[in-house]
Design an enzyme around this catalytic site. Sequence first.
Site, mmCIF file in Angstrom:
data_model
loop_
_atom_site.group_PDB
_atom_site.id
_atom_site.type_symbol
_atom_site.label_atom_id
_atom_site.label_comp_id
_atom_site.label_asym_id
_atom_site.label_seq_id
_atom_site.Cartn_x
_atom_site.Cartn_y
_atom_site.Cartn_z
ATOM 1 N N HIS A 237 -46.586 -41.506 -22.822
ATOM 2 C CA HIS A 237 -46.166 -42.874 -23.121
ATOM 3 C C HIS A 237 -47.253 -43.502 -23.980
ATOM 4 O O HIS A 237 -48.433 -43.398 -23.666
ATOM 5 C CB HIS A 237 -45.966 -43.691 -21.845
ATOM 6 N N HIS B 214 -46.519 -39.161 -19.170
ATOM 7 C CA HIS B 214 -45.534 -40.064 -18.585
ATOM 8 C C HIS B 214 -44.315 -39.357 -18.031
ATOM 9 O O HIS B 214 -43.786 -39.735 -16.980
ATOM 10 C CB HIS B 214 -45.108 -41.041 -19.691
ATOM 11 N N ARG C 10 -41.141 -42.628 -29.047
ATOM 12 C CA ARG C 10 -42.418 -42.507 -28.348
ATOM 13 C C ARG C 10 -43.378 -41.476 -28.921
ATOM 14 O O ARG C 10 -44.579 -41.721 -28.999
ATOM 15 C CB ARG C 10 -42.144 -42.081 -26.905
ATOM 16 N N ARG D 191 -37.417 -37.072 -24.788
ATOM 17 C CA ARG D 191 -36.496 -37.949 -24.053
ATOM 18 C C ARG D 191 -36.411 -39.323 -24.713
ATOM 19 O O ARG D 191 -37.437 -39.938 -25.027
ATOM 20 C CB ARG D 191 -37.000 -38.125 -22.626
ATOM 21 N N GLU E 224 -34.742 -50.748 -26.455
ATOM 22 C CA GLU E 224 -36.038 -50.049 -26.405
ATOM 23 C C GLU E 224 -36.166 -49.121 -27.603
ATOM 24 O O GLU E 224 -35.183 -48.860 -28.312
ATOM 25 C CB GLU E 224 -36.156 -49.248 -25.105
#
Length: 521
Positions: free
Chosen positions: A242, A350, A289, A385, A114
């Site tokens: 997100h 998110h 992100r 994060r 990811e």
Amino acid sequence: MRYEVDFLVVGSGIAGLSFALKVAPYGHVVILTKGAADEGSTRYAQGGIAAVMYDSDSFDKHIHDTLVAGDGICNREVVEMTIREAPDRIRELVQYGVDFDLDGQRDRFDLHREGGHSEFRILHHKDNTGEEIERALLEAARRHPNIEIKERQFAIDIITQHHLGQRVTKHTPGIECYGVYALDCDTNRIDTYLARITLLATGGMGNVYSTTTTPILSTGDGVAMVHRARGVLADLEFTQFHPTSLYNPAERPAFLITEAMRGAGAVLKDRDGHEFMQKYDPRLSLAPRDIVARAIDNEMKLSGKDYLYLDARGIGKKHLIEGFPTIYAKCLSIGIDITRDMIPIRPAMHYQCGGIKVDRNGESSIRNLYAAGECSCTGLHGGNRLASNSLLEAVVYAHNAAQHALSTYQQIAFTTHRQVPDWNADGMVLNEEMVLITQTKKELQEIMWNYVGIVRSDLRLQRAFDRLNLIFRETEDLYNRSVLTEPLSELRNLIACAYLIIKMARARRQNVGLHYSLDLV
Ligand SMILES: Cc1cc2nc3c(=O)[nH]c(=O)nc-3n(C[C@H](O)[C@H](O)[C@H](O)COP(=O)(O)OP(=O)(O)OC[C@H]3O[C@@H](n4cnc5c(N)ncnc54)[C@H](O)[C@@H]3O)c2cc1C
């Protein structure tokens, strides 16, 4: 009603259930959960859980990726501890019955990659990992004779010396937790739960914002309760948006298009079908992100459009249908065939990186009160994060909290607890005007989205703060006159969380991680 329990757990997501299963062999556990037991962010997690399982990867690389995503302000010791513990916690999840996908030979876990990860290290169950984890943990908890799960029980406030008539401030040393008051949502009765140990695992606060991927029960209750109890909170300015939620305006929560899809080769495109990430970051669609979300926000503002596209067609029909069955089915249900059409996307709130500040044992600043999962702030995420590190953090800290709680709970007697009075609702009237609550909630969510969103400024934060003040005063007035209900309690909690986000965002005088202001560098 009054109850006395050894271990009181508020929340039945991955954090609450993991903790409960660990302490259950040693005492009576009650889990309070405000909705159905399986409802919470955990069951919506798609991508998976990050861990270094094989020699092709290394702890050092996972640590490095986490520190880079966190923008230099993670707690390094916490990062190292969490990542080194990860394989043990994964093996426990497997023992509880979690069925992570295996590779073609079926002798190793099938690992995804990811955004922000330098290696393939995301364990997953198809594209509905969270649902599988929640299923397995819940089944294990339901089988355990010492665990009692009580649904539709809404924790309202942590009980401390304040409820014994003492003045408690932020500076009071030795604030202690004696349990919680909880509203039975079916009878409207407020019960007193006294506990040796209390764990808050109440999840996130996505509903502070008008667009969110989190379920409607993510209203920051744990954070707001600790704020009212004068406990320590941290890092709430680091709100993660997100980049890719499905653009389907009527739907709440917004449906998430997992990052794993970009990991598999999907690319972001503007409304004319052109790629644009090369303007923002050399990692293109796989940049972390915050960078991707800001890039999309900027492109949307430049073009005046309310969505852009994710083009997954290059992944191939078979891989798309077999690897992303939930997303495929969801998009098809609204007329989008992702094997042929581009997916309309926009960012959505998110994840909350900040929360109840805890130490390495998951213990908060309030004695005998622990926190784990999204409501906590461990220092792992720093300013941002890294994808799939949150499920990991939840299991690692549920474990640490359980070990620590087990070393202390026998020394905690119920002596002081028994002096705690029951909730006093005398003189309150039932508020018939739901519109006051629903309308205020909508106003709050719009204020936060417009002024305290992906891109902030001093003026926007000031404006949000002023608007919030009015909403706060009106709601406190309603609260002081009305019988407490779940919607009213949630609204108060959302207001408290919004206030804390704004306050911490104003105090952060540097652009770092997810906090980005036009007035700062
Ligand atoms: C769509 C989506 C996809 C995600 N994908 C991933 C992913 O792939 N990988 C990853 O690592 N993370 C992912 N995340 C984040 C991750 O799912 C969450 O951070 C994590 O599941 C939180 O777990 P939790 O146990 O802390 O809280 P939750 O699972 O949210 O559970 C909270 C619990 O608290 C209860 N509760 C709350 N308030 C009260 C109250 N006042 N009284 C009683 N009960 C209360 C709720 O009923 C619920 O049971 C995703 C999140 C979303 C929304």
